[in-house]
Design an enzyme around this catalytic site. Structure first.
Site, PDB file in Angstrom:
ATOM      1  N   VAL A  68       0.819  -1.210   0.000  1.00 16.66           N
ATOM      2  CA  VAL A  68       0.000   0.000   0.000  1.00 16.66           C
ATOM      3  C   VAL A  68       0.857   1.266   0.000  1.00 16.66           C
ATOM      4  O   VAL A  68       0.360   2.355  -0.278  1.00 16.66           O
ATOM      5  CB  VAL A  68      -0.987   0.034   1.192  1.00 16.66           C
ATOM      6  CG1 VAL A  68      -2.071  -1.009   1.016  1.00 16.66           C
ATOM      7  CG2 VAL A  68      -0.272  -0.124   2.520  1.00 16.66           C
ATOM      8  N   ALA A  87      -7.559  -3.376   4.843  1.00 16.46           N
ATOM      9  CA  ALA A  87      -7.178  -4.071   6.075  1.00 16.46           C
ATOM     10  C   ALA A  87      -5.671  -4.102   6.291  1.00 16.46           C
ATOM     11  O   ALA A  87      -5.213  -4.601   7.321  1.00 16.46           O
ATOM     12  CB  ALA A  87      -7.721  -5.499   6.054  1.00 16.46           C
ATOM     13  N   SER A 130     -10.167  -0.007  11.489  1.00 13.76           N
ATOM     14  CA  SER A 130      -9.496   0.725  12.549  1.00 13.76           C
ATOM     15  C   SER A 130      -9.232  -0.226  13.719  1.00 13.76           C
ATOM     16  O   SER A 130      -9.285  -1.446  13.576  1.00 13.76           O
ATOM     17  CB  SER A 130     -10.345   1.922  12.978  1.00 13.76           C
ATOM     18  OG  SER A 130      -9.690   2.689  13.968  1.00 13.76           O
ATOM     19  N   LYS A 133      -7.146   0.855  19.622  1.00 14.84           N
ATOM     20  CA  LYS A 133      -5.940   1.601  19.988  1.00 14.84           C
ATOM     21  C   LYS A 133      -5.877   2.979  19.338  1.00 14.84           C
ATOM     22  O   LYS A 133      -5.057   3.809  19.708  1.00 14.84           O
ATOM     23  CB  LYS A 133      -4.700   0.773  19.659  1.00 14.84           C
ATOM     24  CG  LYS A 133      -4.597  -0.494  20.504  1.00 14.84           C
ATOM     25  CD  LYS A 133      -3.473  -1.400  20.076  1.00 14.84           C
ATOM     26  CE  LYS A 133      -3.445  -2.662  20.926  1.00 14.84           C
ATOM     27  NZ  LYS A 133      -4.686  -3.468  20.825  1.00 14.84           N
ATOM     28  N   VAL A 174      -9.501  -9.144  17.811  1.00 17.87           N
ATOM     29  CA  VAL A 174     -10.215 -10.203  17.103  1.00 17.87           C
ATOM     30  C   VAL A 174      -9.757 -11.552  17.647  1.00 17.87           C
ATOM     31  O   VAL A 174      -8.576 -11.874  17.647  1.00 17.87           O
ATOM     32  CB  VAL A 174      -9.961 -10.128  15.590  1.00 17.87           C
ATOM     33  CG1 VAL A 174     -10.665 -11.276  14.876  1.00 17.87           C
ATOM     34  CG2 VAL A 174     -10.437  -8.792  15.045  1.00 17.87           C
ATOM     35  N   THR A 197       0.503  -9.602  31.752  1.00 22.16           N
ATOM     36  CA  THR A 197       1.083  -8.259  31.866  1.00 22.16           C
ATOM     37  C   THR A 197       0.568  -7.522  33.104  1.00 22.16           C
ATOM     38  O   THR A 197       1.336  -6.892  33.824  1.00 22.16           O
ATOM     39  CB  THR A 197       0.766  -7.428  30.614  1.00 22.16           C
ATOM     40  OG1 THR A 197      -0.634  -7.515  30.336  1.00 22.16           O
ATOM     41  CG2 THR A 197       1.535  -7.946  29.414  1.00 22.16           C
ATOM     42  N   ARG A 256       3.488  -3.751  28.974  1.00 20.20           N
ATOM     43  CA  ARG A 256       4.455  -3.414  27.937  1.00 20.20           C
ATOM     44  C   ARG A 256       4.345  -1.936  27.569  1.00 20.20           C
ATOM     45  O   ARG A 256       3.295  -1.317  27.749  1.00 20.20           O
ATOM     46  CB  ARG A 256       4.219  -4.277  26.698  1.00 20.20           C
ATOM     47  CG  ARG A 256       4.415  -5.761  26.936  1.00 20.20           C
ATOM     48  CD  ARG A 256       4.123  -6.557  25.682  1.00 20.20           C
ATOM     49  NE  ARG A 256       2.727  -6.414  25.259  1.00 20.20           N
ATOM     50  CZ  ARG A 256       2.214  -6.980  24.175  1.00 20.20           C
ATOM     51  NH1 ARG A 256       2.981  -7.723  23.389  1.00 20.20           N
ATOM     52  NH2 ARG A 256       0.941  -6.815  23.871  1.00 20.20           N
TER      53      ARG A 256
END
Length: 339
Positions: A68, A87, A130, A133, A174, A197, A256
């Protein structure tokens, strides 16, 4: 009702988890689609996917090597394409933090290239993927995806008389996608512990099929400039670990860089332009080029309260341990078993 029969569709990043799920759905429900272009830069993944979809059985499929970042290649791929699903992205947070220029080139420069190629060809509708985040981002990946969202929303303002419609779908992790926590935990459980985490961490949960449903909803129903957000449940990271490896030690390793304890999809600042349309929320453009009153009537839309937020920690829908196990078996790994 969306009908992709006799339509030509292009999926950027088409060899990824969602791209493959979209391909499967398209060939199942729209067997007369005239062409499906799988656009990606990964030669090996295209080769592997071509084994699943041989041209002898799927004459509509085209595997198109390209990046892209390359505007000319994107433009060539969109020749005579009706619908575009964007995507392609660099999505791994630590990799993006270490390689910021590369992330910007793909996620922002790539978005611009897709938009300009759509405007120069006969594309009728374009939906961009999207991420949660992108909402109040604290890492570079999220910041680039927020910028991408803004570009696709604003593309409706520069199209002139071109009837194309640009929209965005935003959702959480997902289930079972490449690099996500569930397949990671399944692999790690043999080590005798799972790395956690933060024990307070929560995430939104959506299956690949639900992600495909969202894309198709946006392709079918978008008026231009909407960001579609699903009403989906959350899970606690500790309960995912328990569902996959009951009784196994959960070893806290610390959060993280660039990671949130709870993920957001709608901030209080977004609430002023956010509407409830049933199964989804939509964040509308500040100045839509269509009638807000007619939109509200068409979708039976209700404005959310000013100050409304939507985040995984404050959700009113939750997936419990047993349901998580069943979802993993149904949507991630049909051979999954608790050991």
């Amino acid at each position: 009702m969306l009908d992709l029969n006799n339509k030509s569709i292009l999926i950027t990043g088409g060899t990824g988890s969602l791209g493959k799920a979209l391909t499967r759905r398209i060939f199942t429900h729209f067997p007369d689609a005239s062409r499906l272009v799988i656009f990606s830069r990964d030669e090996q993944k295209q080769f592997q996917m071509a084994q699943q979809y041989p041209a002898s059985q799927y004459p509509a499929i085209r595997f198109f090597i390209g990046d892209v970042r390359d505007r000319d290649r994107v433009l060539r791929a969109m020749d005579q394409v009706d619908y575009v699903i964007h995507a392609a992205a660099m999505k791994h947070v630590p990799i993006a933090e270490y390689n910021p220029s590369e992330c910007i080139k793909t996620n922002i420069g790539g978005a611009e290239n897709v938009i300009h190629a759509c405007l120069q060809t006969g594309v009728q509708r374009c939906v961009a993927l999207s991420t949660d985040k992108a909402c109040a981002p604290i890492n570079l990946y999220g910041a680039t995806k927020l910028t991408s969202d803004k570009l696709f929303v604003a593309a409706n303002n520069i199209k002139g008389k071109n009837p194309i419609v640009f929209s965005v779908v935003r959702y959480g992790n997902v289930m079972g996608s490449n690099g996500s926590v569930i397949p990671f935990f399944i692999k790690k459980r043999k080590d005798g512990f799972l790395p956690i985490t933060d024990p307070e961490m929560t995430r939104f949960n959506i299956t690949l099929d639900q992600g495909v449903d969202m894309v198709f909803t946006a392709l079918d129903q978008a008026w231009g400039g909407e960001i579609f957000i699903p009403k989906i449940p959350s899970y606690r990271i500790t309960e995912v670990a328990e569902a996959i490896a009951p009784g196994v030690e959960q070893r806290v390793i610390g959060i993280r860089p660039g990671e949130k304890v709870h993920e957001e999809m709608i901030t209080s600042s977004d609430s002023f332009n956010t509407y409830d349309i049933g199964n989804y929320y939509v964040i509308l453009p500040t100045r839509p080029n269509w009638s807000l009153e007619k939109f509200m009537e068409a979708f039976n839309a209700a404005k959310v309260k000013n100050g409304f937020t939507y985040n995984s920690g404050g959700n009113d829908q939750w997936v419990a341990v047993e349901e998580l196990r069943q979802l993993i078996n149904d949507h991630v790994d049909d051979s999954f078993s608790v050991k």
